[in-house]
Design a protein around this motif. Sequence first.
Motif, mmCIF file in Angstrom:
data_model
loop_
_atom_site.group_PDB
_atom_site.id
_atom_site.type_symbol
_atom_site.label_atom_id
_atom_site.label_comp_id
_atom_site.label_asym_id
_atom_site.label_seq_id
_atom_site.Cartn_x
_atom_site.Cartn_y
_atom_site.Cartn_z
ATOM 1 N N THR A 198 0.513 -6.053 -6.285
ATOM 2 C CA THR A 198 0.195 -6.070 -5.179
ATOM 3 C C THR A 198 -0.523 -7.280 -4.458
ATOM 4 N N ASP A 199 -1.748 -7.726 -5.282
ATOM 5 C CA ASP A 199 -2.404 -8.803 -5.190
ATOM 6 C C ASP A 199 -1.623 -10.049 -5.006
ATOM 7 N N GLU A 237 3.816 -5.207 6.134
ATOM 8 C CA GLU A 237 4.242 -5.935 4.934
ATOM 9 C C GLU A 237 5.630 -5.555 4.117
ATOM 10 N N LEU A 238 5.467 -4.369 3.763
ATOM 11 C CA LEU A 238 6.543 -3.804 3.392
ATOM 12 C C LEU A 238 7.855 -4.093 3.884
ATOM 13 N N TRP A 243 0.075 -2.610 0.046
ATOM 14 C CA TRP A 243 0.578 -3.170 1.086
ATOM 15 C C TRP A 243 0.591 -2.379 2.200
ATOM 16 N N SER A 244 0.580 -3.174 3.566
ATOM 17 C CA SER A 244 0.592 -2.629 4.848
ATOM 18 C C SER A 244 2.162 -2.050 5.111
ATOM 19 N N ILE A 249 2.912 1.674 -0.212
ATOM 20 C CA ILE A 249 2.118 1.337 0.996
ATOM 21 C C ILE A 249 0.697 1.827 0.856
ATOM 22 N N ASP A 250 -0.365 1.426 1.277
ATOM 23 C CA ASP A 250 -1.627 1.793 1.128
ATOM 24 C C ASP A 250 -1.943 3.214 1.805
ATOM 25 N N THR A 280 4.167 -12.798 2.049
ATOM 26 C CA THR A 280 5.912 -12.104 1.806
ATOM 27 C C THR A 280 6.715 -12.902 1.534
ATOM 28 N N ILE A 320 0.597 -10.821 -3.073
ATOM 29 C CA ILE A 320 1.004 -11.052 -1.824
ATOM 30 C C ILE A 320 -0.436 -12.001 -1.021
ATOM 31 N N ASP A 321 -1.361 -11.911 -1.426
ATOM 32 C CA ASP A 321 -2.484 -12.760 -0.888
ATOM 33 C C ASP A 321 -2.428 -14.198 -1.590
ATOM 34 N N GLY A 338 4.748 -4.561 -5.879
ATOM 35 C CA GLY A 338 3.564 -3.813 -5.325
ATOM 36 C C GLY A 338 3.010 -2.984 -6.453
#
Length: 402
Positions: free
Chosen positions: A279-280, A333-334, A329-330, A313-314, A287, A282-283, A253
């Motif tokens: 973090t990126d 997602e976490l 991440w949301s 988390i964002d 997950t 994940i795109d 993350g």
Amino acid sequence: MRWNKASLLALPALASAHGAHHLHQEAFSQERLDELEQKWGTDWGFSGISTFAHLPHTRCLTHPEKAYDIAILGAPFDTAVSYRPGARFGPRAIRSGSARQTSFRGYNARAGLNPFTSWANIVDCGDIPITPFDNALALRQMSEAYLELAGRGPTEKSSESGVKYFSKPKVITLGGDHSVALPALRALNKAYGHPITVVHFDAHLDTWHPAKYPSAWIDPEDPTTQSFLNHGSMFWLASTEGLIANGSSVHAGLRTRLSGDDATDYEDDTQQGWMRISTDDIDDIGTKGIIESIMGRVGTETPVYLSIDIDVIDPGLAPATGTPEPGGWSTRELIRILRGIEGLNVVGADVVEVSPAYDSSAEITSVAAAQVVYEILTSIVRKGLTEQAKIGSNKSSEKDEL
């Protein structure tokens, strides 16, 4: 003895009081106790004393006779932060955020179990009383508290099971700033006799040399400098003490800015034996890819300390933290990733950096942190059941061979 009218009138009341006193001296039947428990032993989400998920509370540090399998422990400490303070109120806020978690509605459908009613005896051990005035003393207090708890044995039921996973109780810490991970790792290193793998969810590396912070007033070569204890350097300190397994630990993350004008921070981090997941990522890999990267690196047997900074988390979804970084991440997602790594051999964990003064009136950060703790609890309990099933399967195979 002479009796007046007032004394005679008082006799029925005295007799009644004596009878009531005598009644309370008698042992109650188990049936009667069960009846009282059914009537009055349940709390709603909005009622009762605030413990995590309405778990029973014991001051474990002062009651060494109390056995448990999993302990919830608060570490209300925040005087090692580099930006926004307030995480000393994190344990209280996370407990409040867990109010809707109850044993009568605790079944986790994804895992097929209720962690509060399964094999584990789970207790809320309250908080470590940590001084806010002296970081050196605070570190000593936390270190001794974790060492005290690390020396405790499992419950009798777990001990008799013969399952190695049950041999040592697990402690889940409610932070507090992230520096609380250092004393926890010291205790785990002593309990297990070797360095511990760390799976670290965070926007930041937390492996910075303390001198990376402005340090003209200190000797950067003096490891006893009190300001070396900070929430961005505790894994560097743990690494220099030989507490972290070099070559199997993971950050996930990441999206932090680095020091200076180059990527030297990453080089230092790599030298300490960490793998980095940004973090990126994940795109690109989703997950599922994050989960596979972590499990491929760590496996299912290595003892793991799971450390979760809520700022992974964002901040749009979890604003109440000390060092917010946009683009995280949301919460979903976490949680999905945590569920996917449930096979890890987690021997301790923390959820840190919740600073409730910056939260919304809906307590969204605290509620998210409480859900993260619930997912960790679920995974530890499920891992225990899996290990128990392995023992049973091996015993059946041995009988078949005979």
